[in-house]
Scaffold this motif. Structure first.
Motif, PDB file in Angstrom:
ATOM      1  N   GLN A 134       2.451   4.324  11.465  1.00 21.69           N
ATOM      2  CA  GLN A 134       1.779   3.607  10.379  1.00 21.69           C
ATOM      3  C   GLN A 134       0.341   4.096  10.206  1.00 21.69           C
ATOM      4  N   TRP A 135      -0.352   4.209  11.330  1.00 20.59           N
ATOM      5  CA  TRP A 135      -1.751   4.600  11.260  1.00 20.59           C
ATOM      6  C   TRP A 135      -1.898   6.072  10.866  1.00 20.59           C
TER       7      TRP A 135
ATOM      8  N   SER B  96       0.860  -1.194   0.000  1.00 24.01           N
ATOM      9  CA  SER B  96       0.000   0.000   0.000  1.00 24.01           C
ATOM     10  C   SER B  96       0.891   1.237   0.000  1.00 24.01           C
TER      11      SER B  96
ATOM     12  N   SER C 153      -1.410   6.593   7.241  1.00 26.22           N
ATOM     13  CA  SER C 153      -2.493   6.019   6.431  1.00 26.22           C
ATOM     14  C   SER C 153      -3.733   6.909   6.456  1.00 26.22           C
TER      15      SER C 153
ATOM     16  N   ALA D 157       0.984   3.765   1.846  1.00 25.34           N
ATOM     17  CA  ALA D 157       1.455   4.135   3.182  1.00 25.34           C
ATOM     18  C   ALA D 157       2.341   3.041   3.774  1.00 25.34           C
TER      19      ALA D 157
ATOM     20  N   LYS E 187      -2.786  -0.567   7.250  1.00 24.11           N
ATOM     21  CA  LYS E 187      -3.660   0.435   7.861  1.00 24.11           C
ATOM     22  C   LYS E 187      -4.606   1.159   6.888  1.00 24.11           C
ATOM     23  N   PRO E 188      -4.194   1.411   5.636  1.00 26.10           N
ATOM     24  CA  PRO E 188      -5.148   2.068   4.741  1.00 26.10           C
ATOM     25  C   PRO E 188      -6.435   1.267   4.505  1.00 26.10           C
TER      26      PRO E 188
END
Lengths: 453, 453
Positions: A139-140, A106, A143, A108, A112-113
């Motif tokens: 990470q979050w 992904s 995203s 990001a 998470k996305p």
């Protein structure tokens, strides 16, 4: 001998998320209002979340359709590849068949996305143009920043202060996507100021950052909603696209996992790959051992209490029954990776109590050792979080070698480590240490749990 | 409005590279021995390269089969996606149709593994177990390190000293793949010691690092061969898999580019996407404008001389006819991205002389501005090198808006910027400056060119 990729044609990408609440042998314990001790209703949550997500949180429908607008965004990187790690098998000299689902493709760089995009979408659909959230390793936060950029929304991220200082590149990523990033605890919120009064040097924690984000949303008069990157039922459900894809991909590979391994922090990437296989398990169709691997420095599933607790340090959230290290938990500074949350997703906790899943805690040095082996064999640098899953899978593969049996081992490689190279540098320089959370501290933290429930 | 991905089924991945030497309207000028001024033969190159690559370097066969072992590794991330950037089109409010090929999905994050893998393979096949190379920004060094890890080979990388110090994460990536990384200029080679004697504070350059790597290979008695990540004919040929895939993907999209844009340093990613389209152009089938975009700080194609020059500062390589800024060229420290080589690939230079391609130089601030727009619209952070292509594509799209015409613009997004976030931080903090290479310095550097040819 080369690793094999199982590609899923785009037109076979699943179009619904799987809601495990339809199939649980026993229902989840209710979420409670901390004041009344009574189950919360939709109105209690409406200041924080859009109504569609509140409905999803308590739904018992087996499948929920993925909106076409969300599918369109998913298709930028989904279906993600499933690999048979043959070079790793060769390196380990194991008869095991090792498969990994790679969510790092992904934009990001993690799973998470999968939930950031629908969360942004549903908010936008209900007229909300601004989201606030917290992030630890980043990470979050990155995203959600990306998802907000896609839907033309504003995004504010409270980033745990120690990460804010140690991970300027994750912060830069969020800012490049247009988000505003604040080190937490901050002076921007009442909760933040209270904590700074008491602990001016507080390194922050996810629990604190959540409190700050929730406060901003609650005080916004409805213009800003809150978004959480793990733990909640609807978040775990959005992640089930991972396991749904794997089910089809393993059909193409003509194989089925004897063991599934995932790393657990809040529980969302683990649940994402595992829940669709549980549907098969609950229906009696096929059996699979399921193993959650968590850091020894933050061992909620293996050493926490299964009890009602707050989701945040500032006690602004409802109470959920979960494995918890106590809402005041602050992970030790020497722990390099993510997976630092004090609690575990209620669904994952529930499954652990029902003995549907196993859990083990691993010290970080063994996890980085596994990550290095994986990187050399497969060319991908795992995120430190994902190294826990790699460790678990490698240990199962080594056991297969000892026992001389060929089992199929599946794990979720939840993200890449491109923004975590400092941890790899520290590991290779011998600067990382193991840490086990002392039993006295666990006991002390748990003494502060609320008495409801 | 969402961006669209064009997936190429794995079984349609091209199985041959395209060799443009078969179709050039005029043949390439020969490579000359600096001592004799005569064309070099295979024996002159044998100490540095395996025979198969020497053959490919001078071959005029139109297609060269990709070995099955190389295809197997390619399939880990290939075919790479082609995207229609509809969110970017919307942001620019342009009637243009913008397509980009995304090579950042490779494990090393760029197009470089397309040639690193076959180079490692052919060496291994001829019994070589150790490769030595140079790297600037680190894309090439990490790709060759990964390829060597896959084939069980050792890898030594001379990394330009200023990057070695500024990019510890790129270095950590190479070391995680098992390579040994040395800051260049180093005391390990005669060339390095000579340069350090004269300039103890030398920041290094690609030209110097190449000299060191070539010296190590030449002195190894055949145990160590040299690998180059761009410039040479066989390297450009390995990259043609990019354009071959795009040709099929655009068929699926039922479109054909009016304009192709690529960034140029040594020329390999540019050639990789462009050469297969040139085959169509040379055969008179279809016409396409082709635009190379290079940094104003290192403007070999737009301001260099088309002349015979050494490939390295230490004058250890043969002489090739190319656009050059002189083999003593050292790019300015304020230039944030890659694309820092003094020369341009002979094939790309030749095409420029034949007026088959256009070239322009762009200052770095305009390139980062374009990269930020792209990141917000498409979610992908481009490498600073790739930002030059993004800038070129955006400028063409804006011209379409002015002129009210809908053209198809294709560009190569050669890699992601996950290891280059410091440059984005500096850009957003206003710390980057533009730099134009002064005409006097160009003239001075070019005065030192060898007199042959």
């Amino acid at each position: 001998m080369e690793s094999i990729k199982y590609v899923l044609p785009e037109n076979r990408m699943p179009t619904a998320w799987y809601n495990v609440q339809a199939d649980l042998p026993q229902p989840l314990p209710p979420v409670l209002h901390p004041g009344t001790g009574q189950p919360v209703g939709p109105d209690d949550l409406a200041p924080l979340f859009p109504m569609e997500l509140i409905k999803q949180e308590v739904s018992t429908e087996r499948y929920i359709d993925i909106p076409e607008e969300v599918q369109q965004v998913y298709r930028q990187w989904r279906p993600t590849p499933l690999f048979r790690a043959r070079r790793l098998e060769q390196l380990l000299d194991t008869p095991a068949r090792i498969y990994y689902k790679y969510e790092g493709v992904s934009p990001a760089g993690s799973h998470k996305p999968n939930t950031a995009v629908p969360q942004a979408f549903y908010n936008k659909q209900e007229g909300v143009n601004r989201l606030v959230t917290e992030t630890g390793a980043g990470q979050w936060g990155s995203s959600l920043s990306m998802a907000c950029a896609f839907f033309g929304m504003e995004c504010q991220v409270f980033m745990v202060k120690v990460s804010y200082n140690q991970k300027p590149y994750r912060r830069a990523l969020m800012e490049t996507f247009g988000a505003s990033v604040t080190a937490s605890p901050s002076v921007n919120t009442q909760v933040g100021r209270m904590i700074l009064d008491e602990h001016p040097d507080s390194p922050g924690s996810l629990g604190i950052a959540i409190s700050e984000a929730v406060e901003v949303a609650a005080m916004s008069g409805g213009t800003t909603k809150y978004a959480l990157g793990s733990v909640l039922n609807h978040v775990l459900m959005h992640q089930t696209i991972i396991g749904e894809e794997v089910l089809i991909q393993l059909e193409l590979a003509d194989d089925y996992p004897d063991i599934i391994v995932g790393c657990t922090g809040g529980g969302s990437n683990f649940a994402g790959i595992v829940l669709p296989f549980l549907r098969e398990k609950f229906s009696g169709k096929r059996q699979t051992r399921i193993v959650a691997v968590e850091p020894a420095a933050c061992p909620s599933l293996t050493r926490g209490l299964y009890a009602y607790d707050f989701g945040d340090t500032g006690k602004l959230t409802p109470l959920t029954k979960m494995h918890t290290l106590g809402h005041n938990f602050v992970p030790p500074g020497i722990h390099a990776g993510g997976l630092r949350y004090h609690g575990m997703a209620p669904i994952v906790s529930h499954l652990k109590e029902l003995d549907v899943i196993e859990a083990r805690a691993e010290p970080q040095l063994r996890c980085f050792e596994a990550g290095m082996m994986f990187a050399k064999a497969e060319g991908i640098i795992p995120a430190p979080e994902a190294n826990h899953a790699v460790r678990g899978a490698i240990d199962e593969a080594l056991r297969c070698r000892e026992e001389g049996v060929s089992k199929a081992i599946l794990f979720n490689l939840s993200g890449h480590g491109h923004f975590d190279m400092q941890a790899y540098i520290d590991y290779q320089a011998g600067k990382l240490q193991d840490y086990e959370y002392p039993q006295e501290e666990v006991a002390m933290a748990l003494a502060g749990l609320p008495s409801v429930g």
